[in-house]
Every structure is written in C-alpha cells, then in structure tokens.
Design a protein around this motif. Structure first.
Motif, PDB file in Angstrom:
ATOM      1  N   VAL A  30       0.905   4.230  -2.703  1.00 20.45           N
ATOM      2  CA  VAL A  30       0.525   5.566  -2.248  1.00 20.45           C
ATOM      3  C   VAL A  30       1.702   6.531  -2.366  1.00 20.45           C
ATOM      4  O   VAL A  30       1.527   7.695  -2.743  1.00 20.45           O
ATOM      5  CB  VAL A  30       0.010   5.509  -0.796  1.00 20.45           C
ATOM      6  CG1 VAL A  30      -0.176   6.912  -0.234  1.00 20.45           C
ATOM      7  CG2 VAL A  30      -1.310   4.752  -0.747  1.00 20.45           C
ATOM      8  N   MET A  78       0.830  -1.199   0.000  1.00 18.47           N
ATOM      9  CA  MET A  78       0.000   0.000   0.000  1.00 18.47           C
ATOM     10  C   MET A  78       0.869   1.255   0.000  1.00 18.47           C
ATOM     11  O   MET A  78       0.623   2.202  -0.756  1.00 18.47           O
ATOM     12  CB  MET A  78      -0.925   0.002   1.217  1.00 18.47           C
ATOM     13  CG  MET A  78      -1.916   1.163   1.247  1.00 18.47           C
ATOM     14  SD  MET A  78      -2.618   1.500   2.885  1.00 18.47           S
ATOM     15  CE  MET A  78      -1.336   2.561   3.578  1.00 18.47           C
ATOM     16  N   PHE A  79       1.912   1.252   0.834  1.00 18.30           N
ATOM     17  CA  PHE A  79       2.761   2.440   0.935  1.00 18.30           C
ATOM     18  C   PHE A  79       3.559   2.670  -0.350  1.00 18.30           C
ATOM     19  O   PHE A  79       3.842   3.815  -0.721  1.00 18.30           O
ATOM     20  CB  PHE A  79       3.696   2.324   2.133  1.00 18.30           C
ATOM     21  CG  PHE A  79       3.004   2.542   3.453  1.00 18.30           C
ATOM     22  CD1 PHE A  79       2.447   3.772   3.762  1.00 18.30           C
ATOM     23  CD2 PHE A  79       2.887   1.513   4.370  1.00 18.30           C
ATOM     24  CE1 PHE A  79       1.798   3.983   4.971  1.00 18.30           C
ATOM     25  CE2 PHE A  79       2.232   1.704   5.584  1.00 18.30           C
ATOM     26  CZ  PHE A  79       1.694   2.944   5.879  1.00 18.30           C
ATOM     27  N   LEU A 117       1.835   7.852  -5.814  1.00 16.39           N
ATOM     28  CA  LEU A 117       0.725   8.765  -6.109  1.00 16.39           C
ATOM     29  C   LEU A 117       0.880  10.091  -5.375  1.00 16.39           C
ATOM     30  O   LEU A 117       0.568  11.156  -5.924  1.00 16.39           O
ATOM     31  CB  LEU A 117      -0.601   8.103  -5.731  1.00 16.39           C
ATOM     32  CG  LEU A 117      -0.986   6.879  -6.571  1.00 16.39           C
ATOM     33  CD1 LEU A 117      -2.187   6.166  -5.964  1.00 16.39           C
ATOM     34  CD2 LEU A 117      -1.277   7.286  -8.014  1.00 16.39           C
ATOM     35  N   VAL A 118       1.367  10.043  -4.135  1.00 12.39           N
ATOM     36  CA  VAL A 118       1.599  11.274  -3.371  1.00 12.39           C
ATOM     37  C   VAL A 118       2.691  12.109  -4.036  1.00 12.39           C
ATOM     38  O   VAL A 118       2.612  13.338  -4.110  1.00 12.39           O
ATOM     39  CB  VAL A 118       1.969  10.939  -1.910  1.00 12.39           C
ATOM     40  CG1 VAL A 118       2.449  12.189  -1.180  1.00 12.39           C
ATOM     41  CG2 VAL A 118       0.765  10.337  -1.185  1.00 12.39           C
ATOM     42  N   THR A 123      -3.533  12.335  -1.200  1.00 11.54           N
ATOM     43  CA  THR A 123      -2.814  12.336   0.070  1.00 11.54           C
ATOM     44  C   THR A 123      -2.845  10.932   0.658  1.00 11.54           C
ATOM     45  O   THR A 123      -3.706  10.114   0.306  1.00 11.54           O
ATOM     46  CB  THR A 123      -3.440  13.317   1.070  1.00 11.54           C
ATOM     47  OG1 THR A 123      -4.807  12.940   1.310  1.00 11.54           O
ATOM     48  CG2 THR A 123      -3.396  14.729   0.522  1.00 11.54           C
ATOM     49  N   ALA A 124      -1.912  10.650   1.540  1.00 11.98           N
ATOM     50  CA  ALA A 124      -1.729   9.289   2.029  1.00 11.98           C
ATOM     51  C   ALA A 124      -2.946   8.750   2.767  1.00 11.98           C
ATOM     52  O   ALA A 124      -3.285   7.569   2.651  1.00 11.98           O
ATOM     53  CB  ALA A 124      -0.489   9.219   2.934  1.00 11.98           C
ATOM     54  N   ASP A 125      -3.634   9.608   3.533  1.00  9.38           N
ATOM     55  CA  ASP A 125      -4.726   9.104   4.359  1.00  9.38           C
ATOM     56  C   ASP A 125      -6.016   8.838   3.579  1.00  9.38           C
ATOM     57  O   ASP A 125      -6.941   8.227   4.104  1.00  9.38           O
ATOM     58  CB  ASP A 125      -5.015  10.053   5.521  1.00  9.38           C
ATOM     59  CG  ASP A 125      -5.370  11.462   5.049  1.00  9.38           C
ATOM     60  OD1 ASP A 125      -5.288  11.726   3.828  1.00  9.38           O
ATOM     61  OD2 ASP A 125      -5.710  12.297   5.903  1.00  9.38           O
ATOM     62  N   GLU A 126      -6.071   9.257   2.326  1.00  8.60           N
ATOM     63  CA  GLU A 126      -7.284   9.051   1.531  1.00  8.60           C
ATOM     64  C   GLU A 126      -7.534   7.588   1.180  1.00  8.60           C
ATOM     65  O   GLU A 126      -8.654   7.199   0.874  1.00  8.60           O
ATOM     66  CB  GLU A 126      -7.211   9.862   0.236  1.00  8.60           C
ATOM     67  CG  GLU A 126      -7.354  11.360   0.429  1.00  8.60           C
ATOM     68  CD  GLU A 126      -7.310  12.095  -0.898  1.00  8.60           C
ATOM     69  OE1 GLU A 126      -8.390  12.409  -1.434  1.00  8.60           O
ATOM     70  OE2 GLU A 126      -6.195  12.348  -1.388  1.00  8.60           O
ATOM     71  N   ILE A 127      -6.495   6.759   1.216  1.00 13.01           N
ATOM     72  CA  ILE A 127      -6.630   5.366   0.805  1.00 13.01           C
ATOM     73  C   ILE A 127      -7.136   4.478   1.934  1.00 13.01           C
ATOM     74  O   ILE A 127      -7.681   3.392   1.701  1.00 13.01           O
ATOM     75  CB  ILE A 127      -5.256   4.830   0.302  1.00 13.01           C
ATOM     76  CG1 ILE A 127      -5.361   3.401  -0.238  1.00 13.01           C
ATOM     77  CG2 ILE A 127      -4.229   4.839   1.422  1.00 13.01           C
ATOM     78  CD1 ILE A 127      -6.192   3.237  -1.447  1.00 13.01           C
ATOM     79  N   PRO A 152      -8.685   7.562  -4.936  1.00 11.63           N
ATOM     80  CA  PRO A 152      -8.587   6.635  -3.798  1.00 11.63           C
ATOM     81  C   PRO A 152      -9.272   5.286  -4.067  1.00 11.63           C
ATOM     82  O   PRO A 152      -8.769   4.238  -3.665  1.00 11.63           O
ATOM     83  CB  PRO A 152      -9.276   7.390  -2.661  1.00 11.63           C
ATOM     84  CG  PRO A 152      -9.153   8.827  -3.031  1.00 11.63           C
ATOM     85  CD  PRO A 152      -9.280   8.850  -4.524  1.00 11.63           C
ATOM     86  N   ALA A 162      -7.126   3.354  -6.475  1.00 12.26           N
ATOM     87  CA  ALA A 162      -5.971   2.777  -5.772  1.00 12.26           C
ATOM     88  C   ALA A 162      -6.363   1.519  -5.004  1.00 12.26           C
ATOM     89  O   ALA A 162      -5.641   0.524  -5.016  1.00 12.26           O
ATOM     90  CB  ALA A 162      -5.373   3.819  -4.823  1.00 12.26           C
TER      91      ALA A 162
END
Length: 471
Positions: free
Chosen positions: A170, A166-167, A173-174, A180-184, A408, A411
């Motif tokens: 993300v 995931m990271f 994409l970031v 932003t990271a917390d959207e996923i 999101p 992703a």
C-alpha cells in the motif's frame, strides 16, 4: 534473464535429485544450491560469485528460522519423552474428540486467528503447530499431512489486514497516488475470509479422503477426569501466549511505551561496520521474535514439567541427543541450503528480471490475472511475501489495473498471490518449522502443499481479480 533460468534449474535439480535418484532432501537442496552457484559464476565471475555465495551461506546460518527449525525438532523430541503433551491431548480430545478431524479444523481456524494478529507465516506455524501437530498425530493423522495443514495455513498472516506486507504494498501505491491506504482494508479482509473458507472446506475433504475418524468414546476421558489428571499440561499454552501478548495488543503497547520501543530514534544508528541507518520506529515485534521465543520457552517449560521422565546424567543426555541428531542434520542442511540459494538468486537480480517480464505483459484480463499470479508466486518461492511486495507489488497491481481491475481489488489479489510463500516448496520457512514439529521429512509435504494450498490459493487470487469472488 540468467536469474530466472537459475531459479528453474534450482527447482529442477531438487526434484530430479530427490524423486529420480531417491536421495534425501538435504542432499537434494545442496545439489540445487551448487547449481545456483554455477549460474552465479557464469554471470558474475568466480570472485564476485564466491562473495555472493559465502555471504548467502553466512546469512542463512544466521536466519532465525534456521534456529527455530532446529529448536522445534528438539522441543518435539522432548515432548515425546515426557507425558506432558499426552495429558494436554487428553484434555483437547475430551472437548473436541467427538468431531471427525477436530484437530484439523482447530488448526485451520486458529491459524486464521493468529494470522490476523501475528502476520508472520513462520510465527503462525509455530504458535499453532506446537499444539495441533502432535494432537493430529495422536488422533491418527499422518505426520506429513499434519505438517502440510499447518504450513499451508501460514499464509493467512498475509491475507488479513494489517500485516507489514500489506503496508509495504500500500505504501508503494499511495506514494504514486494510485489509491489511499484505507481502500485496501475491506477487500483484503473479505479476500482473507475466502481463503479461510477454502481451507475449512479442504479440511472437510481431507478428513473424508484420509478416513480420519472421531476418537472412540471409550478412548475419550470425561473433561473433569482429563483436567484433574493433566491440568498442568495447560501451561503449555503459556510459552505461546507470552510472546504473542508482548508483541501485539494492549500489553505490547504498554510495554513499548514504557521501554521506548516504537519511538523514532533521535539519531541514525551506526552499525559495527560503519554503516549508518536512518532513524526508524521499531515495534515490539521487531524486538521479540515469536519463532525464536516460543520454542525456547516451550523447551524450558517441558524440562521443568517433565523432569522426572528425562535423563538425569550427562551420559544419558548424550545418548538421547544422539537419537535426534539425524533429524537435526536433515532439517538444518535443508534450511541453510534453501535460504543460501534464495540469497544468491536475489543477488543475481531475480526480482528485477521477473519485474521486467511482468511489465511487458499484454493480454486479456483472465490471462493477465493468471500470468501475474504465477509470476508473484514464483518470486515468493525464494523470497518472503514482504520482499516480493517490495520488489514487484506495485507493478503487479498496476498491470492488473491496466486490464480493468479496480486497484484495491487488484492489491488484495496480489497479496493473496504472495501469501503462498509458506506453501511454496522448497524455500518456504513455515514448511521447515512444521516439519520440525511433526518430525517428518519436509519433501513429503512438497506435492501436497502445491496441490492443496499453493495452486488453489493462486486460483482464489485470480477469481478475486476477475470479480468472480466478490470482495
């Protein structure tokens, strides 16, 4: 596009050699690897191809999954030779034996729980399958079905936050300002629950289709009796718990802080060949491998608990090991050939070539969702989910976004596609870990994995991308 053709030829050769010529999977994988080698010679010439092939084989032999697959074969063999596992299964049957398919449901839910902690497919398979596969076999489930269920659930390590895969996605994409990271987090958590819900529903179907029955009352001990006779067998959970506790959670954090693991190194790391690596932070999961230490600790504990039932002389041990040698040969050759072929395909530029195909797609949303899903699944056959996301993740997400899918959600869908790595024959590492535990020919799981897990999970990802499954 020679790497794409090589991938197709690799899979076709394995299917033909195994299904049409009726040869074992070890031979089939070798034949497939040789075909990939021919493509490498055509593409790069004999000298470069030999370098790629030899490095690929060497890397495959050093893979921890290769060791883990063989270690689990030996561990399962030892467990059969001792009464330790039988006593543990008696306890489990006392608790859940009255439920039809109890071991299948337990295995599926446990994989979801472990997946949200461990995230590595082969590690999820190892942690859950060590107990549930023998339990399923004992309750009448066919070995190939037991291995299929456990390997098919390995992908839940990717479908729940916060995996390394995931990271990786993300992060890409970031970096380009797409999200932003917390959207996923919420979309992926809900997508993971859809996948878990499907797997539970599948268990309900498999239990009835295979006419799996609850354990008869006369064959179930009262819990008090089974515990009094086999409480020592509960210690089999310790070899699973120790690596998990040391790699995630509060204990892992404390040990990491004490030992310095997790701190960014002050200077670049210099390898033996002179290569310099930039300073990077390490986690406890980078230091302690679950799929290495679970079988090692389990073997040690079984040798201790079952010592009275195991051979006492070198001659007896030699004879005993001779009986497990054929299983070692098939599993070992299959894993090495699968990973060797994956390495050569990577050197041929498979990820880059599939990315080019992905970037050029222009179609309606539903066709794009299916096409991107198929391409990501195809890449995840020879690569890990993390490598797949590093290669094509952001491109796949932006392609879906181009037809109106919110980033999101796109992703989350792409991560669902990549999570099929554990259920994608012939190269999914969890397949060989599960087959080693079940002591079954891995090829017997290939079609069931595709039918029950790989294709349906692909379908769930498509439905999520199209908004038909809300996340």
């Amino acid at each position: 596009m020679i790497a794409v053709w090589a991938l197709g030829a690799f899979i076709a050769t394995i299917v033909a050699w195994n299904a049409l010529l009726k040869r074992n999977i070890g031979e089939s994988m070798i034949a497939g690897f040789l075909v990939v080698g021919v493509f490498a010679v055509v593409a790069d010439g004999p000298a470069q191809a030999w370098h790629s092939i030899s490095d690929g084989v060497l890397d495959a032999m050093q893979e921890e999954v290769t060791f883990a697959g063989l270690a689990f074969v030996f561990m399962s063999f030892l467990l059969v030779k001792t009464p330790v596992l039988d006593k543990l299964i008696d306890v489990l049957n006392s608790i859940l034996g009255r439920l039809r398919g109890g071991p299948l449901y337990t295995s599926t839910v446990a994989a979801g729980i472990f997946g949200s902690i461990a995230h590595v497919g082969a590690a999820v398979t190892a942690a859950v399958g060590t107990v549930t596969v023998p339990w399923m076999k004992r309750t009448g489930v066919k070995p190939e079905l037991a291995a299929t269920v456990v390997a098919g659930c390995a992908g839940m390590g990717v479908t729940f936050p916060f995996s390394a895969t995931m990271f990786i996605l993300v992060g890409g994409l970031v970096a380009i300002g797409a999200m932003t990271a917390d959207e996923i987090v919420l979309p992926l958590a809900l997508a993971g629950l859809w996948c878990l819900g499907y797997r539970i529903a599948l268990c309900f179907y498999l239990v009835r289709r295979n006419k799996i029955q609850a354990i008869d009352a006369e064959h179930r001990m009262p819990l008090k009796t089974s515990l009094s006779r086999g409480w020592q067998a509960l210690t089999l959970f310790i070899p699973i718990a120790i690596p998990l506790l040391l790699t995630s959670g509060w204990i892992a954090t404390q040990v990491g802080n004490y030992s310095g693991v997790g701190e960014t190194l002050k200077a670049p790391v210099k390898l033996a060949d002179g290569t310099k690596l930039d300073p990077v932070p390490y986690a406890m999961s980078d230091v302690i491998s679950l799929i290495t230490w679970i079988p090692v600790l389990m073997i040690g504990l079984v040798l201790l608990l079952g010592r009275k039932n195991l051979p006492r002389t070198a001659k007896s041990w030699w004879s005993t090991l001779g009986k497990v040698a054929p299983a070692f040969g098939v599993i070992g050759i299959t894993i090495v050939a699968a990973f060797s072929a994956s390495n050569v395909l990577a050197d041929l530029g498979l990820a880059k070539q599939l990315t080019a195909i992905l970037s050029g797609l222009q179609a309606p949303a539903w066709i794009m969702a299916i096409a991107i899903g198929v391409i990501v699944v195809a890449i995840a056959i020879p690569l890990t989910a993390s490598a797949t996301m590093a290669a094509v993740g952001p491109v796949a997400v932006l392609a879906l976004a181009g037809v109106g899918v919110p980033i999101p959600i796109a992703a989350a869908a792409v991560l669902i596609f990549a999570s099929t790595e554990g259920a994608s024959p012939p190269s999914g590492a969890p397949i060989y870990v599960a087959s080693g535990i079940a002591q079954v020919d891995p090829v017997k799981t290939f079609i069931p994995l595709l039918k029950y897990y790989c294709i349906p999970i692909l379908g769930i990802g498509v439905l999520i991308a199209l908004g038909l499954l809300p996340v």
